[in-house]
Every structure is written in structure tokens, then in C-alpha cells.
Design a protein around this motif. Structure first.
Motif, PDB file in Angstrom:
ATOM      1  N   ILE A 221      -8.252 -49.257 -27.843  1.00 63.15           N
ATOM      2  CA  ILE A 221      -8.083 -50.685 -27.056  1.00 63.15           C
ATOM      3  C   ILE A 221      -8.500 -49.857 -25.820  1.00 63.15           C
ATOM      4  O   ILE A 221      -7.424 -48.675 -24.912  1.00 63.15           O
ATOM      5  CB  ILE A 221      -6.704 -51.099 -27.550  1.00 63.15           C
ATOM      6  CG1 ILE A 221      -7.155 -51.915 -29.261  1.00 63.15           C
ATOM      7  CG2 ILE A 221      -6.780 -52.544 -26.719  1.00 63.15           C
ATOM      8  CD1 ILE A 221      -5.408 -52.095 -29.594  1.00 63.15           C
ATOM      9  N   LEU A 222      -9.082 -50.671 -24.699  1.00 62.52           N
ATOM     10  CA  LEU A 222      -9.123 -50.638 -23.643  1.00 62.52           C
ATOM     11  C   LEU A 222      -8.990 -51.715 -22.309  1.00 62.52           C
ATOM     12  O   LEU A 222      -8.070 -51.413 -21.252  1.00 62.52           O
ATOM     13  CB  LEU A 222     -11.243 -50.612 -23.129  1.00 62.52           C
ATOM     14  CG  LEU A 222     -11.437 -48.626 -23.829  1.00 62.52           C
ATOM     15  CD1 LEU A 222     -12.495 -48.471 -23.078  1.00 62.52           C
ATOM     16  CD2 LEU A 222      -9.924 -47.423 -23.237  1.00 62.52           C
ATOM     17  N   LYS A 223      -8.414 -52.777 -23.048  1.00 65.25           N
ATOM     18  CA  LYS A 223      -8.116 -53.670 -22.322  1.00 65.25           C
ATOM     19  C   LYS A 223      -7.458 -54.855 -23.424  1.00 65.25           C
ATOM     20  O   LYS A 223      -7.861 -55.480 -24.524  1.00 65.25           O
ATOM     21  CB  LYS A 223      -9.309 -54.950 -21.864  1.00 65.25           C
ATOM     22  CG  LYS A 223      -9.532 -53.835 -20.548  1.00 65.25           C
ATOM     23  CD  LYS A 223     -10.546 -54.956 -19.831  1.00 65.25           C
ATOM     24  CE  LYS A 223     -11.307 -54.345 -18.676  1.00 65.25           C
ATOM     25  NZ  LYS A 223     -12.435 -55.095 -18.223  1.00 65.25           N
ATOM     26  N   CYS A 224      -6.372 -55.130 -23.292  1.00 69.87           N
ATOM     27  CA  CYS A 224      -5.358 -56.137 -24.006  1.00 69.87           C
ATOM     28  C   CYS A 224      -4.176 -56.677 -23.240  1.00 69.87           C
ATOM     29  O   CYS A 224      -4.332 -56.115 -22.186  1.00 69.87           O
ATOM     30  CB  CYS A 224      -4.669 -55.463 -25.197  1.00 69.87           C
ATOM     31  SG  CYS A 224      -3.478 -53.602 -24.706  1.00 69.87           S
ATOM     32  N   THR A 225      -3.862 -58.255 -23.880  1.00 66.35           N
ATOM     33  CA  THR A 225      -2.822 -58.153 -23.429  1.00 66.35           C
ATOM     34  C   THR A 225      -1.798 -59.134 -25.036  1.00 66.35           C
ATOM     35  O   THR A 225      -2.635 -60.020 -25.428  1.00 66.35           O
ATOM     36  CB  THR A 225      -2.733 -59.759 -22.004  1.00 66.35           C
ATOM     37  OG1 THR A 225      -1.546 -60.150 -21.771  1.00 66.35           O
ATOM     38  CG2 THR A 225      -3.740 -60.668 -22.811  1.00 66.35           C
ATOM     39  N   GLY A 226      -0.742 -58.897 -24.989  1.00 64.54           N
ATOM     40  CA  GLY A 226       0.004 -59.704 -25.601  1.00 64.54           C
ATOM     41  C   GLY A 226      -0.959 -58.735 -27.138  1.00 64.54           C
ATOM     42  O   GLY A 226      -0.655 -57.917 -27.435  1.00 64.54           O
ATOM     43  N   ASN A 227      -1.103 -60.065 -27.569  1.00 67.51           N
ATOM     44  CA  ASN A 227      -1.552 -59.865 -29.207  1.00 67.51           C
ATOM     45  C   ASN A 227      -2.850 -60.147 -28.968  1.00 67.51           C
ATOM     46  O   ASN A 227      -3.863 -60.257 -29.994  1.00 67.51           O
ATOM     47  CB  ASN A 227      -1.042 -60.357 -30.370  1.00 67.51           C
ATOM     48  CG  ASN A 227      -1.672 -61.979 -30.107  1.00 67.51           C
ATOM     49  OD1 ASN A 227      -1.489 -62.624 -28.667  1.00 67.51           O
ATOM     50  ND2 ASN A 227      -1.131 -63.199 -31.052  1.00 67.51           N
ATOM     51  N   LEU A 228      -3.737 -59.812 -27.892  1.00 68.66           N
ATOM     52  CA  LEU A 228      -5.450 -60.709 -27.393  1.00 68.66           C
ATOM     53  C   LEU A 228      -5.771 -58.971 -27.421  1.00 68.66           C
ATOM     54  O   LEU A 228      -5.940 -58.368 -26.250  1.00 68.66           O
ATOM     55  CB  LEU A 228      -5.090 -61.130 -26.730  1.00 68.66           C
ATOM     56  CG  LEU A 228      -4.622 -62.527 -26.829  1.00 68.66           C
ATOM     57  CD1 LEU A 228      -5.244 -63.406 -25.749  1.00 68.66           C
ATOM     58  CD2 LEU A 228      -5.594 -63.251 -27.897  1.00 68.66           C
ATOM     59  N   VAL A 229      -6.804 -58.602 -28.326  1.00 67.53           N
ATOM     60  CA  VAL A 229      -8.054 -57.555 -27.767  1.00 67.53           C
ATOM     61  C   VAL A 229      -8.887 -57.939 -26.943  1.00 67.53           C
ATOM     62  O   VAL A 229     -10.019 -58.799 -27.608  1.00 67.53           O
ATOM     63  CB  VAL A 229      -8.717 -56.334 -29.128  1.00 67.53           C
ATOM     64  CG1 VAL A 229      -8.550 -55.509 -28.580  1.00 67.53           C
ATOM     65  CG2 VAL A 229      -6.999 -56.278 -29.899  1.00 67.53           C
ATOM     66  N   LYS A 230      -9.144 -56.990 -25.685  1.00 69.53           N
ATOM     67  CA  LYS A 230     -10.113 -57.584 -24.978  1.00 69.53           C
ATOM     68  C   LYS A 230     -11.256 -56.850 -24.731  1.00 69.53           C
ATOM     69  O   LYS A 230     -12.114 -57.466 -24.688  1.00 69.53           O
ATOM     70  CB  LYS A 230      -9.600 -57.532 -23.295  1.00 69.53           C
ATOM     71  CG  LYS A 230      -8.292 -59.113 -23.228  1.00 69.53           C
ATOM     72  CD  LYS A 230      -8.456 -58.618 -21.939  1.00 69.53           C
ATOM     73  CE  LYS A 230      -7.552 -60.541 -21.350  1.00 69.53           C
ATOM     74  NZ  LYS A 230      -6.343 -60.230 -19.879  1.00 69.53           N
ATOM     75  N   GLU A 293       3.163 -60.943 -33.722  1.00 71.42           N
ATOM     76  CA  GLU A 293       4.529 -59.980 -33.461  1.00 71.42           C
ATOM     77  C   GLU A 293       3.851 -58.911 -32.923  1.00 71.42           C
ATOM     78  O   GLU A 293       4.326 -58.205 -32.568  1.00 71.42           O
ATOM     79  CB  GLU A 293       4.832 -60.593 -34.661  1.00 71.42           C
ATOM     80  CG  GLU A 293       4.490 -59.242 -35.760  1.00 71.42           C
ATOM     81  CD  GLU A 293       3.610 -60.373 -36.577  1.00 71.42           C
ATOM     82  OE1 GLU A 293       3.837 -59.951 -37.842  1.00 71.42           O
ATOM     83  OE2 GLU A 293       3.187 -60.950 -36.153  1.00 71.42           O
ATOM     84  N   ALA A 294       2.384 -58.482 -32.573  1.00 68.25           N
ATOM     85  CA  ALA A 294       1.663 -57.337 -32.207  1.00 68.25           C
ATOM     86  C   ALA A 294       1.793 -57.232 -31.023  1.00 68.25           C
ATOM     87  O   ALA A 294       1.793 -58.439 -30.300  1.00 68.25           O
ATOM     88  CB  ALA A 294       0.364 -57.416 -32.681  1.00 68.25           C
ATOM     89  N   LYS A 295       2.667 -55.580 -30.699  1.00 69.59           N
ATOM     90  CA  LYS A 295       2.383 -55.901 -29.067  1.00 69.59           C
ATOM     91  C   LYS A 295       1.403 -54.462 -28.565  1.00 69.59           C
ATOM     92  O   LYS A 295       1.580 -53.480 -28.655  1.00 69.59           O
ATOM     93  CB  LYS A 295       4.071 -55.322 -28.672  1.00 69.59           C
ATOM     94  CG  LYS A 295       5.178 -56.162 -28.786  1.00 69.59           C
ATOM     95  CD  LYS A 295       4.599 -57.302 -28.649  1.00 69.59           C
ATOM     96  CE  LYS A 295       6.041 -58.463 -28.712  1.00 69.59           C
ATOM     97  NZ  LYS A 295       5.578 -60.124 -28.218  1.00 69.59           N
ATOM     98  N   LEU A 296      -0.099 -54.997 -27.874  1.00 66.14           N
ATOM     99  CA  LEU A 296      -1.162 -53.721 -28.010  1.00 66.14           C
ATOM    100  C   LEU A 296      -0.854 -53.322 -25.971  1.00 66.14           C
ATOM    101  O   LEU A 296       0.125 -54.351 -25.335  1.00 66.14           O
ATOM    102  CB  LEU A 296      -1.980 -54.610 -27.512  1.00 66.14           C
ATOM    103  CG  LEU A 296      -2.364 -55.570 -29.132  1.00 66.14           C
ATOM    104  CD1 LEU A 296      -4.005 -56.651 -28.902  1.00 66.14           C
ATOM    105  CD2 LEU A 296      -2.174 -54.697 -30.502  1.00 66.14           C
ATOM    106  N   SER A 297      -1.333 -51.994 -26.563  1.00 63.38           N
ATOM    107  CA  SER A 297      -1.269 -51.062 -25.321  1.00 63.38           C
ATOM    108  C   SER A 297      -2.220 -50.475 -25.307  1.00 63.38           C
ATOM    109  O   SER A 297      -3.422 -50.247 -26.226  1.00 63.38           O
ATOM    110  CB  SER A 297       0.496 -50.089 -25.178  1.00 63.38           C
ATOM    111  OG  SER A 297       0.961 -50.029 -25.756  1.00 63.38           O
TER     112      SER A 297
END
Length: 381
Positions: A221-230, A293-297
């Protein structure tokens, strides 16, 4: 397709456990609920997991055991018992030491159905009283110092007139104050007595089909916010599903997509469902939304899987005789029939040395989700 992996939740410490310190049994299609104390130990406590079909008899028998033997009893109504989401059965865990009651919440603190609906004042609209609802409930069992299972309970309103059925009775020799003993609960946390059971490693099973070869092409994952994968591997995240032939060729809205999320310096993956993504226009067209509930980084590694309609709705009708000498927890298959004798024509079957249950909402082990149909955790003892 059945996939499995080992979870290192503990190791066997044979010198700490005592022989004949516990006894387990699961009964499918019981003709009557006996809950007879086992002869091989002198029990002080009992946990009963019961499907709604048997709950009223279990409640009556648990009261008798408490009163006649001064036995500590914990009862929970569950969707199914093992194996394979069986909808008519009970599972027993007898222990020669008391269970520690950690925390509890009475059902009436969450369930407000007993309150009278608001009356119209002739000006403001009053909505109709709710006729059907569910309630969040948790039954937490701490197995040992490092491992805790969280179970969701069955809706039992048609059997016991309570949205969930969960309670415990404390014996007279326990002097601690437990005001909720004998009360109907929405939440309960207990701990098994230490050094009673030697839990070995846990093996997890699922019916997921991998959508990508994660070894040949790690997905970061290179871009994300909250539970959204960009963005994944410098490509729009949604394209990894839209361009996947395995997924697109099925063409069914009943196919579910799940992900495993690997955090740096974390051995075991987190597991979530893909709930939305792709299609349309605008900034969100190329995003994927996974469980809230997912917290992406940035830098998390992600793997994609699908659960096909065939695997999602078709449990194996054969009795799994390999389930023995362990605790087993399942994510129950969705109940689509009224057949309560599933798999063996109503014959009563007793499975010794087996304890466990299933929930349609799934369960958690140490905050790791097991929430797809047919998913199973086996912990040997």
C-alpha cells in the motif's frame, strides 16, 4: 478449497497441567439434555454452549446442577456447535477448579425493548415501535495468559424471550461479590483457571481462494487514509479487483472479497472484508474500502482473496471425525434451511474431547477476525 495456516498462540507445558483436570464433550441432536458430571473428575465449574433449540432444557438443568451440587455454571446461547455449523447441539467444558468471572453487563442495560414507546403530542410524529432487532453481545474466554477468544451470541428471542441468552451462577464457597450472578447478561468475560489445560498451537482454516500470487508480486500500500486504499504498487487500488479474471469470471454479487493485512514487525496478519470500491467517477473511483475498523498505513503489505458463492453457502455434509482433543471455533454458515438435523438424519452423536461453537457474526482470537463462512480455528489440548 480448504486452506490452513498455523498460528503460534502457545506451546505445550506438560509439567504445569494436572491429569484429569478437565473434560469436554459435544453432542449433536441430543434427545435430552443430561449434563451429567463426568466420573473422571470432581467438577467445580461448567461452561455450556447451546444452540437455541436446546436452550430451555439447558437452562433448567443448569439451575438443578447449581442448586444440587453447588456448582459454578456458565451458559451461552450460540448459533451452532461444531462441526460444520450444526444447528442442534450442546458443548460442555467441565473443570475441577472455579472459573474467574472478570466482567459482566446485564442485558437490560443494552436492551430497551421493555420501555414504553413515546406517545404522540398531536403535533410531532412518533415512529413505530421496533418489531425486530439484534444486539451486540460478547462472550470473552481467556484461555491462558496470552490468548483470548471473543464470541458473538445467537439471537434467542423466540426460545427464551431474550435477544441473547448468557448467564452464570456462582457457588456459595466463592465469597467475592458478583451482583450479576443469576442475571441475564449481554456481555461476560471469564478466565479459565491457570495450569488446568495445556493448550498447544492453533491451526486456522478458511475457504478463501487467492486472487494473486503474493510471493511473485508482493502488493504494498502506497497511498491510503483510514480504511480506504488508494494506491497499491503505484497503481489504483480498485484495478487489482476490476482486472482480476478469477474474480470477474464468476460474475456473482454473492462473491465476497477479503484481504490479509501485514504490518511491519507483526507476525500474524489482520483480516478484513472489502466492502466497496471501484466503478463510477471522481476521486473515489479507484479506491477500495475495507472493514471500518481497519487502520491502514503506507508500507503495509496486502493480499486479496475471494470467497465464492459455492464455498460460502455449501457446508461439507460429511461429519468431520478429525475434530478431537481440542477447542474449535467457527464462523457459521448462513442458515438457509429449517433442517436442524443437518448431516446425519437426526442421529444423536457424542464427540468426546471436543469443545466449541460457531457464530454467524464470526469470532476473534486476540483481536484477529474470523468472519467468513466456514472459517475455523482448532486449538489442540
Amino acid at each position: 478449497m480448504i486452506r490452513s495456516s498455523w498460528l503460534g498462540i502457545g506451546r505445550r507445558l506438560s509439567t504445569l497441567a494436572r491429569a484429569n483436570a478437565f473434560y469436554t464433550k459435544t453432542t449433536l441432536n441430543p434427545q435430552q439434555v443430561s449434563l451429567t458430571p463426568p466420573s473422571q473428575l470432581s467438577p467445580k465449574s461448567l461452561i455450556v454452549l447451546s444452540t437455541p433449540t436446546q436452550l430451555n432444557e439447558v437452562i433448567g438443568r443448569s439451575i438443578d446442577l447449581h442448586q444440587e451440587h453447588d456448582l459454578q455454571v456458565v451458559v451461552a446461547g450460540v448459533d451452532s456447535v461444531v462441526p460444520h455449523s450444526h444447528r442442534n447441539g450442546i458443548s460442555e467444558l467441565w473443570l475441577d477448579e472455579p472459573i474467574k468471572i472478570e466482567e459482566s453487563t446485564q442485558l437490560e442495560e443494552k436492551d430497551r425493548k421493555h420501555e414504553h414507546p413515546k406517545q404522540s403530542d398531536g403535533i410531532h410524529i412518533v415512529t413505530a415501535k421496533e418489531n425486530w432487532k439484534t444486539i451486540d453481545s460478547n462472550f470473552d474466554i481467556t484461555l491462558n495468559l496470552k490468548n483470548k477468544v471473543r464470541l458473538s451470541l445467537a439471537n434467542t428471542v423466540f426460545q427464551t424471550h431474550h435477544l441473547v441468552t448468557l448467564f452464570y451462577f456462582q457457588p456459595s464457597y466463592i465469597q467475592e461479590s458478583h451482583n450479576n450472578s443469576g442475571q441475564t447478561l449481554s456481555d461476560l468475560a471469564i478466565s479459565l483457571p491457570e495450569s488446568t489445560i495445556n493448550f498447544g498451537k492453533a491451526q486456522s482454516f478458511d475457504k478463501w481462494t487467492p486472487l494473486y500470487d503474493s510471493e511473485s508480486e508482493p502488493l504494498l500500500i502506497l497511498k491510503c487514509t483510514g480504511n480506504l486504499v488508494k494506491e497499491i504498487n503505484r497503481k489504483p487500488a480498485a484495478k487489482f479487483l476490476e482486472n482480476n479474471d478469477k474474480l470477474m469470471n464468476i460474475g456473482s454479487k454473492d462473491t465476497q472479497v477479503f484481504v490479509k493485512l501485514y504490518k511491519p514487525n507483526q507476525e500474524l496478519p489482520q483480516k478484513f472484508e472489502v466492502i466497496a470500491g471501484g466503478g463510477g467517477w471522481g476521486a473515489k473511483a479507484n479506491m477500495l474500502a475495507i472493514s471500518p475498523e481497519a487502520k491502514l498505513s503506507i508500507g503495509d503489505r496486502i493480499e486479496f482473496f475471494m470467497l465464492t458463492p459455492e464455498d460460502r453457502f455449501n457446508p461439507n455434509p460429511e461429519l468431520d471425525t478429525t475434530l478431537q482433543n481440542g477447542f474449535v471455533f467457527e464462523c457459521s454458515y448462513e442458515n438457509v434451511t429449517y433442517n436442524e438435523t443437518f448431516g446425519n438424519d437426526g442421529e444423536t452423536i457424542e464427540m468426546q474431547n471436543l469443545f466449541g461453537c460457531g457464530s454467524e457474526k464470526g469470532f476473534k482470537l486476540n483481536n484477529i477476525n474470523f468472519a467468513s463462512a466456514g472459517e475455523r480455528l482448532l486449538i489442540d489440548t
